[in-house]
Design a protein around this motif. Structure first.
Motif, short mmCIF file in Angstrom:
data_model
loop_
_atom_site.label_atom_id
_atom_site.label_comp_id
_atom_site.label_asym_id
_atom_site.label_seq_id
_atom_site.Cartn_x
_atom_site.Cartn_y
_atom_site.Cartn_z
N GLU A 6 -10.54 4.92 4.36
CA GLU A 6 -10.60 4.24 3.06
C GLU A 6 -11.82 3.35 2.92
N HIS A 42 0.04 7.23 -6.18
CA HIS A 42 -1.10 8.14 -6.25
C HIS A 42 -0.66 9.60 -6.24
N GLU A 72 -7.34 1.46 -4.28
CA GLU A 72 -8.10 1.78 -3.08
C GLU A 72 -9.02 0.62 -2.69
N GLN A 98 0.83 -1.20 0.00
CA GLN A 98 0.00 0.00 0.00
C GLN A 98 0.86 1.25 0.00
N HIS A 158 -7.07 -1.43 -0.66
CA HIS A 158 -6.80 -0.81 0.65
C HIS A 158 -8.00 -0.92 1.58
FE LIG Z 1 -5.22 4.23 -0.20
#
Ligand SMILES: [Fe+2]
Ligand SMILES: [Fe+2]
Ligand SMILES: [Zn+2]
Lengths: 119, 505, 90
Positions: free
Chosen positions: B200, B142, B234, B135, B237
């Motif tokens: 998240e 990102h 995501e 992650q 995540h």
């Molecule tokens: Fe994230």
């Protein structure tokens, strides 16, 4: 509760009164006039007379509002730190009981903001 | 099915080779010394192998899929730049949402990379450690792709030139910054609860999904593409967030109250931060997909409801004050926009009064609140602006000690009265905007008395000077271009020129 | 209390056969179309079967290719070689 930590957890608060060069922070809110989106914060000398606050400070903050000129200050009701409060105009902020980070709210009866929307 | 496939190990075995297979218990040093941070928060773990990996991406698959995502993304970014994609957006007002995104959200991706790098070292269980390390790499991707995508807009529009500098200094950016600082200075389990679970799992759907869909609707292909590219990570995540919660709850009963308190805290901190997104959706997208209220109903009430029903078997209750947050969904975008309208002379993006058809849309979407509380003052502000008296608030606002947002949120039982809460600690007063923020302060006052509140810092003289222009220079603003009303801004001028050219051609 | 699980995919060529496969294998599912994305909701449980996607696609399809089109999910994940499933515990 204390902070769960890996060691001693003691740090200075960032906003102690001595950090403000002789002033103390005062928060104000003119109730039911949300054109001003939030209460405001000003550093003021604790020895300033309460009358100066009303005559000099508050107009600078609020006189853009069409209701401000219409305020009858004799009818205004106040709270200081959430308790009913009647200011003594001749006394200083400190002698009126305003401390560092005190919150002063005031209501102006009969005035209900832009088109009655409390703004 | 092909024989080639059958000869391979199954996905579960492959993943356990990567994680369990590569981990070991140290013998020269005590495990507690090697992993000193994973038990001081009070979370009791009996068996780290009880960790279930929700997604089972091995490194080879991870690199393969990530590189494919990057290729797709960069193909779009390139063609967007080559084809002057910025001319295809619905309206230049939209770009202001990107300014807030780049300065407020993208730096959080970097903070997330730092946070996950840290906790990816600190868990003694190899399953969560590997998930956190992957992650961390995602989050770095990102921030890089977001800066890269939005750099195209920086060639033409104001306010996009100094995002990291602004993130560390500007008053409203202390809201997202302090959110992540709070999370990263907690222990590893609280960090995962705050970021992976509350942010998240529970809230990213509200943050990213409808907003990115909105970007598509407004012709911004660059943002949609980086948004969805990030979002594809995501989804992974989010499942880490849900897994860490279930893992803590299954390991020991004594973990339940700790987890519940963290959920309550981070849900509230998250909803406060989402006020920024609420106003982006209701006010900053010229073409609107759904209102904030509708997004809240779909993603929190419905999806969150199913989630918390699932967690009920562990004795977990829905987050405290979720009922207040749901009531606030009728108000919060309007109140947040009004805060920025008041102080847009000190912001690196523009604000404006929505046009008449947009006000009508808001009236329709918010039948209980908009006409009663918000429309009259927007119409008044519009009139004032058109008469050459654009309203700005000249006095700095009072801020909440915890969420750091100006205290512009009202009491849901009395929506025209500001909500005030206060706590005393070591002889000083600490003001908060809500019961949710007050609870957070009261549980760990020693943490929050250290809050770097921008307004107080300005008054202490730590932000470039005593006058507002000095502070704005310290923020690195181009005065008269980055800040102030949209009408009459250089952005608007440029956009109108482009539109005029287009008509001629 | 509704127990809706949900998957959101990009609305593009890669995702289309996956969306179609979901509709086929989960007759109860509701498909909501938004700009650039498709959100599919289903009560309790939702499955993506490799076999169905491969049939529609006419080639081998690795379940993990799903990662390329995924936008969001709600539900507990079970990822295997030949399926991907979301569920809430009943
Ligand atoms: Fe994230
Ligand atoms: Fe991210
Ligand atoms: Zn707050």
């Amino acid at each position: 509760m204390s902070v769960a930590s890996i060691g001693k957890y003691e740090f200075e608060p960032l906003d102690k009164v001595e950090n403000f060069h002789g002033n103390q922070l005062t928060y104000f809110n003119w109730e039911q006039h949300l054109l001003f989106c939030a209460p405001v914060c000003l550093p003021l000398p604790p020895e300033m007379p309460f009358a100066a606050l009303v005559q000099e400070v508050l107009p600078g903050v609020y006189n853009k509002h069409p209701d401000f000129q219409k305020i009858n200050w004799d009818e205004v009701t106040w709270t200081l730190d959430q308790a009913d409060f009647t200011p003594d105009m001749g006394k200083s902020l400190a002698d009126n009981g305003l401390g560092h980070k005190s919150l002063l709210r005031f209501w102006t009866p009969g005035l209900d903001g832009i088109k009655g929307s409390h703004s | 099915m092909s024989g080639k496939r059958k000869s391979k190990l199954g996905i579960k075995q492959r993943y356990s080779m990567l994680t369990r297979g590569l981990g070991w218990d140290t013998t020269y040093q005590d495990m507690d010394k090697v992993f000193p941070y994973d038990n001081y928060e009070g979370i009791i773990i009996h068996d780290w192998d009880g960790w279930e990996d929700p997604f089972r991406l091995t490194m080879d698959a991870y690199w393969k899929f990530q590189s494919e995502k990057e290729k797709k993304l960069y193909a779009v970014i390139d063609s967007f730049a080559q084809n002057n994609g910025h001319l295809g957006i619905t309206d230049a007002r939209y770009v202001n949402a990107l300014k807030l995104f780049l300065t407020g959200v993208s730096p959080l991706e970097y903070q997330a990379a730092r946070g996950f790098t840290h906790v990816g070292r600190q868990f003694r269980g190899v399953g969560p450690r590997v998930a956190c390390q992957m992650q961390a790499i995602d989050e770095l991707r990102h921030v890089q792709t977001q800066i890269h995508s939005m750099s195209h807009y920086n060639k033409y529009f104001d306010g996009l030139h100094s995002a990291p500098h602004m993130h560390d200094r500007v008053w409203y950016l202390s809201v997202p910054k302090s959110f992540f600082d709070d999370a990263r200075t907690a222990g590893p389990f609280e960090f995962l609860t705050s970021i992976s679970f509350a942010f998240e799992y529970v809230l990213t759907n509200l943050l990213f999904v409808p907003f990115m869909s909105g970007a598509a609707f407004n012709g911004d292909m660059a943002t949609v593409t980086f948004g969805f590219s990030a979002q594809s990570d995501e989804a992974r995540h989010m499942t880490l967030g849900l897994e860490v919660i279930k893992f803590m709850l299954e390991q020991d009963e004594r973990n339940i109250p700790i987890v519940q308190r963290w959920m309550d805290k981070w849900f509230w901190r998250g909803t406060r931060m989402l006020a920024l997104v609420a106003m982006m959706m209701d006010y900053m997208l010229p073409k609107r997909v759904m209102s904030w209220r509708e997004a809240w109903d779909i993603y929190f009430t419905e999806a969150g409801g199913a989630l918390f029903a699932d967690l009920a078997r562990y004795g977990i209750k829905p987050p405290k004050y979720a009922d207040i947050a749901t009531k606030e969904a009728e108000h919060i975008s309007h109140q947040a926009w009004h805060i920025f309208y008041n102080y847009t002379h000190a912001a690196a993006f523009h604000t404006w009064v929505p046009e008449k058809d947009e006000l009508d849309w808001l009236s329709e979407k918010y039948p209980n609140t908009f006409d009663k509380y918000y429309r009259p003052r927007l119409e008044y502000l519009d009139k004032e602006e058109k008469a050459g008296r654009r309203f700005y608030n000249d006095t700095l606002p009072m801020l909440c000690q915890v969420c750091q947002i100006p205290m512009g949120f009202t009491d849901m039982d009395d929506p025209t009265t500001i909500s005030f809460e206060v706590s005393e600690y070591n002889g000083d007063k600490y003001h908060t905007c809500s019961l949710g923020c007050r609870d957070i302060f009261d549980y760990e006052p020693a943490k929050y008395v250290q809050a770097w509140l921008p307004v107080h810092q300005i008054y202490q003289g730590n932000c470039g000077g005593a006058e507002v222009p000095d502070v704005l220079k310290w923020y690195n603003f181009n005065l008269g271009a980055d800040n102030l009303e949209y009408n009459g801004s250089p952005d608007q001028k440029l956009w109108d020129e482009w539109q005029a050219h287009r008509k001629k051609a | 209390m509704s127990r809706i699980v949900s998957i959101t995919l990009q609305n593009n060529d890669d995702a289309r056969p996956i969306i179609e496969a979901i509709e086929k294998d989960n007759p109860e599912a509701t498909v909501n179309i938004y700009p650039a994305m498709v959100k599919i909701d289903c009560e309790g449980r939702l499955i993506i079967k490799q076999e169905t996607v491969e049939e529609l696609l006419g080639r081998e399809w690795d379940v993990q290719e799903l990662h390329l089109s995924l936008v969001s999910i709600a539900g507990n994940v079970d990822e295997e070689d030949d399926y991907f499933e979301l569920s809430w515990n009943v």
